[in-house]
Design a protein around this motif. Structure first.
Motif, PDB file in Angstrom:
ATOM      1  N   TYR A 202      52.649  41.151  38.674  1.00 21.90           N
ATOM      2  CA  TYR A 202      51.762  40.493  37.398  1.00 21.90           C
ATOM      3  C   TYR A 202      52.758  40.178  36.261  1.00 21.90           C
ATOM      4  O   TYR A 202      53.654  41.103  36.131  1.00 21.90           O
ATOM      5  N   PHE A 244      46.125  41.191  45.863  1.00 21.33           N
ATOM      6  CA  PHE A 244      45.492  40.315  44.826  1.00 21.33           C
ATOM      7  C   PHE A 244      46.617  39.503  44.518  1.00 21.33           C
ATOM      8  O   PHE A 244      47.837  39.754  43.862  1.00 21.33           O
ATOM      9  N   PRO A 250      43.616  36.873  37.475  1.00 21.04           N
ATOM     10  CA  PRO A 250      43.492  38.361  36.974  1.00 21.04           C
ATOM     11  C   PRO A 250      42.701  38.356  35.618  1.00 21.04           C
ATOM     12  O   PRO A 250      43.036  37.509  34.769  1.00 21.04           O
ATOM     13  N   THR A 251      41.767  39.147  35.559  1.00 23.84           N
ATOM     14  CA  THR A 251      40.829  39.464  34.478  1.00 23.84           C
ATOM     15  C   THR A 251      41.517  40.343  33.638  1.00 23.84           C
ATOM     16  O   THR A 251      42.392  41.347  33.901  1.00 23.84           O
ATOM     17  N   ASP A 253      40.097  43.275  32.352  1.00 19.21           N
ATOM     18  CA  ASP A 253      39.909  44.491  32.975  1.00 19.21           C
ATOM     19  C   ASP A 253      40.698  44.990  34.131  1.00 19.21           C
ATOM     20  O   ASP A 253      41.450  45.965  34.335  1.00 19.21           O
ATOM     21  N   HIS A 254      40.673  43.872  34.970  1.00 14.04           N
ATOM     22  CA  HIS A 254      41.803  44.007  36.348  1.00 14.04           C
ATOM     23  C   HIS A 254      43.127  44.528  35.851  1.00 14.04           C
ATOM     24  O   HIS A 254      43.936  45.452  36.191  1.00 14.04           O
ATOM     25  N   ALA A 257      43.544  48.039  34.199  1.00 11.60           N
ATOM     26  CA  ALA A 257      43.554  48.894  35.217  1.00 11.60           C
ATOM     27  C   ALA A 257      44.706  49.159  35.908  1.00 11.60           C
ATOM     28  O   ALA A 257      45.236  50.149  35.973  1.00 11.60           O
ATOM     29  N   VAL A 258      45.404  48.217  36.276  1.00 12.57           N
ATOM     30  CA  VAL A 258      46.660  48.017  36.900  1.00 12.57           C
ATOM     31  C   VAL A 258      47.846  48.795  36.165  1.00 12.57           C
ATOM     32  O   VAL A 258      48.758  49.649  36.463  1.00 12.57           O
ATOM     33  N   SER A 277      49.845  35.999  38.914  1.00  9.45           N
ATOM     34  CA  SER A 277      50.036  37.034  39.651  1.00  9.45           C
ATOM     35  C   SER A 277      51.218  36.313  40.727  1.00  9.45           C
ATOM     36  O   SER A 277      51.226  35.329  41.045  1.00  9.45           O
TER      37      SER A 277
END
Length: 505
Positions: A202, A244, A250-251, A253-254, A257-258, A277
């Motif tokens: 990302y 992914f 990608p949001t 939140d995602h 988290a990563v 990504s």
């Protein structure tokens, strides 16, 4: 009808267009994006590193100063041009996130490294590169059209046709420079083979509420890797098997988290301005040519962006292909010249794929990866290890198998400097081949005249001739032949005919 249709107006397609335009070819570039500008091309997300080999290509075409200005770099990336001996590089880069110390590079082990304006890599961004190349292409008469999507491709023995809706763009040659998801590659039926992804990467520009918790630079962690450069510019690698990819946006939140997982912190993303990504899927076409269709850059090979090798490999493809395709268009290419493009560049692309795979293997957050990291850290802590890495990453290790006994043959030509201060790089701006004759009686003058429309001949002593009597340089800067103190005219003429075709009578 144009001589060449190029599909894709990224750096590779535009550099190739410039090479062809410089050689007097009629070139049409078709780009599917409606405009050149994009936030993913500007700083910080568009930041890219150019290797010394790529910087050298811009230098040899007279574009280096403009590239530095466009990149916001007022410093020359090279060593002191008046120095008599080469110095250690100012920067080397990293391997799998592990930084290398340039002071450990053994300059004495680089026998053909001479001081000059283009011995170092540099940081730039895609918008600067593309803007410069587009302006150069337009000056050379290249026709660039945006918002054009190629939907079909046909070819016969005489030409290829790019179909855009009801319109047809025909030319003797079509080159796909349209990126990792190349339409040309699929439409022309190229085989594309390689390995599956191990990770999802990302890149984002975000607002981080507690960014002080993130270490700056490249950070290898027990759960992955993250990169924190300028404020809000973050890169991450998550070893999820490539689950992914770019098929989903990608949001926040995602991404949060990563980032928390790979950094081992509980940082908060308050806003994500831009994000994309990628994976480390490593694929390459089995050939770079099918009939009247050729590929260059990411259209021919894809891999992870580790080490910034993708853009540099693509620019190398364009430099290698341009003069060969132009000679073919003009009808003076020797038999098989265009086929040497695949023969020379395919192994380079394959090597870059393996270089990328090796870095991913070393970065894996498991006991095997940790063990490899320890071994590699020991190796790059040595002078020989760092020198090896520098040669691979700078492009100075590239040597094409061109035959010939001299160890310089097949390598990028050193920036030899004549007594009057003229440099080899200064003499290559017109895109022709070059003969530098250092012999006391200019013994190659008569022979070189037979190819004077395709190569420049320059005689005279050099400040450091490296023990050479003469050198023949291809338009891409690669040494085609090198002679000792008393050059062998027959050997020179054989090499000139091999690369530049039959002499003019």
């Amino acid at each position: 009808m144009h001589d060449v249709v190029i599909v894709g107006a990224g750096p590779v397609g535009l550099f190739l267009a410039c090479e062809l335009g410089l050689a007097g070819c009629s070139v049409l570039v078709l780009e599917r994006e409606p405009e050149r500008h994009s936030p993913f091309k500007a700083m910080p997300l568009g930041m890219r590193g150019l290797s010394a080999a790529s910087v050298e290509a811009f230098y040899r075409r007279g574009m280096l100063h403009r590239l530095l200005t466009a990149s916001g770099d007022d410093d020359d990336p090279g060593t002191d041009p008046d120095a008599h001996e080469p110095s250690a590089p100012r920067g080397v880069g990293h391997f799998a996130g592990m930084m290398l110390d340039p002071a450990r590079v053994d300059v004495a082990a680089l026998p053909y490294r001479l001081p000059g304006p283009a011995t170092e890599g540099m940081l730039t961004h895609l918008e600067a590169v593309e803007t410069l190349l587009a302006e150069q292409a337009l000056r050379l008469g290249v026709d660039i059209r945006h918002g054009v999507t190629v939907s079909a491709l046909t070819q016969n023995k005489e030409s290829a046709v790019a179909h855009v809706g009801e319109r047809e763009y025909a030319a003797p040659w079509v080159v796909g420079c349209d990126g990792g998801r190349s339409a040309v590659r699929g439409l022309a039926g190229f085989d594309f083979v390689g390995s599956k992804p191990q990770l999802t990467g990302y890149v984002m520009h975000a607002t981080v509420a507690d960014s002080a918790r993130l270490h700056s630079g490249i950070n290898l962690t027990p759960t992955g890797m993250y990169l924190h450069l300028t404020e809000g510019h973050i890169g991450m690698m998550d070893f999820d098997g490539g689950a992914f990819d770019r098929s989903r946006q990608p949001t926040r939140d995602h991404l949060q988290a990563v980032l928390r997982r790979v950094s081992g912190t509980d940082v908060t993303l308050t806003d994500v301005h831009l994000a994309t990504s990628f994976t480390d899927r490593a694929m390459q076409t089995t050939t770079y040519r099918r009939g009247r269709v050729l590929l260059a850059g990411d259209a021919a090979h894809i891999h992870s962006p580790l080490g910034g090798q993708g853009l540099n490999t693509g620019l190398g493809d364009a430099m290698n292909l341009g003069w060969k395709l132009a000679a073919t268009v003009h009808g003076h290419a020797p038999d098989g010249l265009l086929d040497t493009y695949t023969r020379e560049r395919h192994p380079i692309g394959a090597g870059v794929l393996d270089w990328s795979r090796a870095q991913v293997a070393v970065m894996r957050p498991d006991p095997h990866g940790q063990a490899l990291q320890a071994v590699v850290r020991d190796l790059i802590g040595t002078r020989d290890g760092t020198t090896y890495m520098f040669q691979r990453m700078s492009g100075s290790a590239i040597r094409y198998d061109l035959g010939g006994e001299h160890p310089l043959t097949g390598r990028s030509a050193p920036d030899l400097r004549l007594e009057d201060g003229t440099r080899l790089g200064d003499l290559m701006r017109d895109g022709r081949g070059l003969v530098l004759d250092f012999s006391t009686d200019a013994c190659l003058r008569g022979s070189a005249r037979a190819w004077e429309d395709r190569m420049r001949y320059v005689a005279g002593p050099a400040r450091n001739d490296l023990g050479l009597g003469a050198v023949l340089v291809r338009p891409d800067g690669v040494v085609a032949w090198a002679g000792e103190r008393t050059p062998d005219r027959a050997a020179f003429e054989q090499a000139a005919g091999q690369w530049f075709g039959a002499p003019e009578i």
